[in-house]
Structures are given as C-alpha cells and as structure tokens.
Design a protein around this motif. Structure first.
Motif, mmCIF file in Angstrom:
data_model
loop_
_atom_site.group_PDB
_atom_site.id
_atom_site.type_symbol
_atom_site.label_atom_id
_atom_site.label_comp_id
_atom_site.label_asym_id
_atom_site.label_seq_id
_atom_site.Cartn_x
_atom_site.Cartn_y
_atom_site.Cartn_z
ATOM 1 N N VAL A 121 0.869 -1.172 0.000
ATOM 2 C CA VAL A 121 0.000 0.000 0.000
ATOM 3 C C VAL A 121 0.907 1.222 0.000
ATOM 4 O O VAL A 121 1.715 1.409 0.907
ATOM 5 N N GLY A 122 0.784 2.026 -1.031
ATOM 6 C CA GLY A 122 1.581 3.244 -1.121
ATOM 7 C C GLY A 122 0.669 4.453 -1.283
ATOM 8 O O GLY A 122 -0.223 4.437 -2.139
ATOM 9 N N MET A 123 0.870 5.457 -0.467
ATOM 10 C CA MET A 123 0.026 6.653 -0.555
ATOM 11 C C MET A 123 0.893 7.897 -0.473
ATOM 12 O O MET A 123 1.671 8.059 0.463
ATOM 13 N N ARG A 124 0.756 8.743 -1.463
ATOM 14 C CA ARG A 124 1.499 9.999 -1.511
ATOM 15 C C ARG A 124 0.510 11.155 -1.469
ATOM 16 O O ARG A 124 -0.451 11.186 -2.255
ATOM 17 N N ALA A 145 -0.943 -2.695 -4.574
ATOM 18 C CA ALA A 145 -0.279 -3.650 -5.460
ATOM 19 C C ALA A 145 -0.387 -5.056 -4.901
ATOM 20 O O ALA A 145 -0.326 -5.276 -3.687
ATOM 21 N N THR A 146 -0.536 -6.026 -5.793
ATOM 22 C CA THR A 146 -0.585 -7.431 -5.420
ATOM 23 C C THR A 146 0.702 -8.107 -5.888
ATOM 24 O O THR A 146 1.562 -7.478 -6.507
ATOM 25 N N ALA A 147 0.831 -9.385 -5.597
ATOM 26 C CA ALA A 147 1.980 -10.151 -6.070
ATOM 27 C C ALA A 147 1.684 -10.843 -7.397
ATOM 28 O O ALA A 147 2.528 -11.572 -7.922
ATOM 29 N N THR A 148 0.518 -10.622 -7.955
ATOM 30 C CA THR A 148 0.130 -11.261 -9.208
ATOM 31 C C THR A 148 0.829 -10.587 -10.378
ATOM 32 O O THR A 148 0.722 -9.362 -10.542
ATOM 33 N N GLU A 172 0.386 -6.643 -10.599
ATOM 34 C CA GLU A 172 -0.930 -6.032 -10.753
ATOM 35 C C GLU A 172 -1.089 -4.945 -9.694
ATOM 36 O O GLU A 172 -0.807 -5.160 -8.510
ATOM 37 N N ALA A 173 -1.511 -3.778 -10.094
ATOM 38 C CA ALA A 173 -1.650 -2.661 -9.164
ATOM 39 C C ALA A 173 -2.906 -1.876 -9.504
ATOM 40 O O ALA A 173 -3.298 -1.761 -10.668
#
Length: 204
Positions: A121-124, A145-148, A172-173
């Motif tokens: 989880v990234g939030m800017r 983002a997932t690991a897929t 996948e994101a």
C-alpha cells in the motif's frame, strides 16, 4: 433494490441526490454516494451487491472520467469498496455498438480480492497552505499492489546467443487519485481515509 443490508432492503429506492457527477464525499452510505455520482448507479449497486451480500461496507472511494472522442463523450466509472476482509472493484465503460439503441452499451465488470492478496500500500499526499497559513491537502495518490504478475518484460543479456537473460515482471496494481481540481477537498479526504483503512486491515 439495494442488497447491502436487511434494513436497507425495506427502504424505497434511493432518490436522486443531485445530477450525476455531483460531489459524493458528503455521503457516508455507498448507495447515496453512487446515486449522486454515477450515471449508472443501479448497474453499479447491483453488481457490487451481488458479491458483497450482507457484509458491511467499511470504506469506499468512487471515480469517474469523461473522455471526449470522435464518437462523442464516453464515461468511465469505478468504485473500490472494502468490507473488512475483501477489496471489491467495480468499473464500467461505455462502448460503441451500432446495433444497440443509442449506439452504445455499458461494459460492467466486478473483481474481488482478499485483503491478504495486497502486498503493498503506497500513498502519496500533496500538502500545501492556504492564504491564512493553514494546512491544505491538495492531492493524494494511492497504489494498492498485489503479487500477481500483470506484465512480463524480457531483459536483454547483451549476448547474441542468449539475447534474453531474464524477465522483469510488473505486479498487478490498482491506482486511485484525487486533487483539488479532480474531486476537491472532500474526495481527497475520503481517499486518504480509504487508503489508511486498507493499510490497517491488510495482514502484516
């Protein structure tokens, strides 16, 4: 008819809360926000309700983009909902279809991910000041983002006999953004809250 809770099922259909595209951020209930914001709220709520069942909505964010093409205006709509254990994603896009009345059809899709599938989880946030020196959140960008693997790109090794040395994959994101020009301060605050909710709930 709404499918989100037993109590809601006994209520009349939600009234139009404003013209489509109105600010949805004042509404705590997904049904009210969708009817204020989406052109096709009934399609969205039916698709989401079919997989949400009786689980409670913990948080959500909505998005819509109007694209101008040679064929006219096309509306892309998206909802992301968290019920505490899953991420539900709905989006729709208008597609040209000469055989359909009006010349378009609505492509509606729903995707369900368990929260443990989210690995990042990234939030800017973009923070500024108003004329009085008070803090103002001017924008937010959220990435889940997932690991897929979503896309595999070959990496050259520089050797003519083994031109491909490795492969780089892009996971996948799912990306969401709001700004003062796109959504306003209310939707910025709601997206920040949604990102914080996902960050708290994903398994550590």
């Amino acid at each position: 008819m709404s499918k989100f809770s037993r109590a809601t099922r006994n209520r009349p259909a939600p009234r139009r809360l404003g013209p489509a595209g109105s600010d949805w951020s004042p509404y705590d209930r997904l049904e009210d926000a969708a009817h204020a914001y989406f052109l096709h709220a009934d399609v969205a709520l039916e698709a989401i309700g079919g997989v949400l069942g009786r689980h409670r909505v913990r948080g959500f964010t909505l998005e819509r983009v109007v694209d101008l093409t040679e064929a006219g205006a096309s509306v892309w709509q998206e909802a992301a909902i968290c019920d505490g254990r899953r991420l539900l994603l709905w989006h729709s896009e208008e597609l040209a279809d000469d055989d359909a009345p009006g010349g378009t059809v609505l492509d509606s899709s729903v995707q369900v991910l368990p929260l443990d599938a989210i690995r990042h989880v990234g939030m800017r946030t973009v923070v500024g000041r108003d004329g009085s020196g008070r803090r103002v959140d001017r924008g937010v960008h959220l990435v889940l983002a997932t690991a897929t693997p979503h896309e595999l790109n070959p990496v050259s090794g520089g050797d003519p006999e083994t031109p491909i040395a490795a492969a780089r994959f892009r996971p996948e994101a799912f990306r969401f953004s709001k700004s003062l020009d796109d959504g306003g301060p209310g939707q910025i605050a709601r997206l920040i809250s949604f990102g914080q909710l996902i960050g708290r709930l994903i398994p550590h």
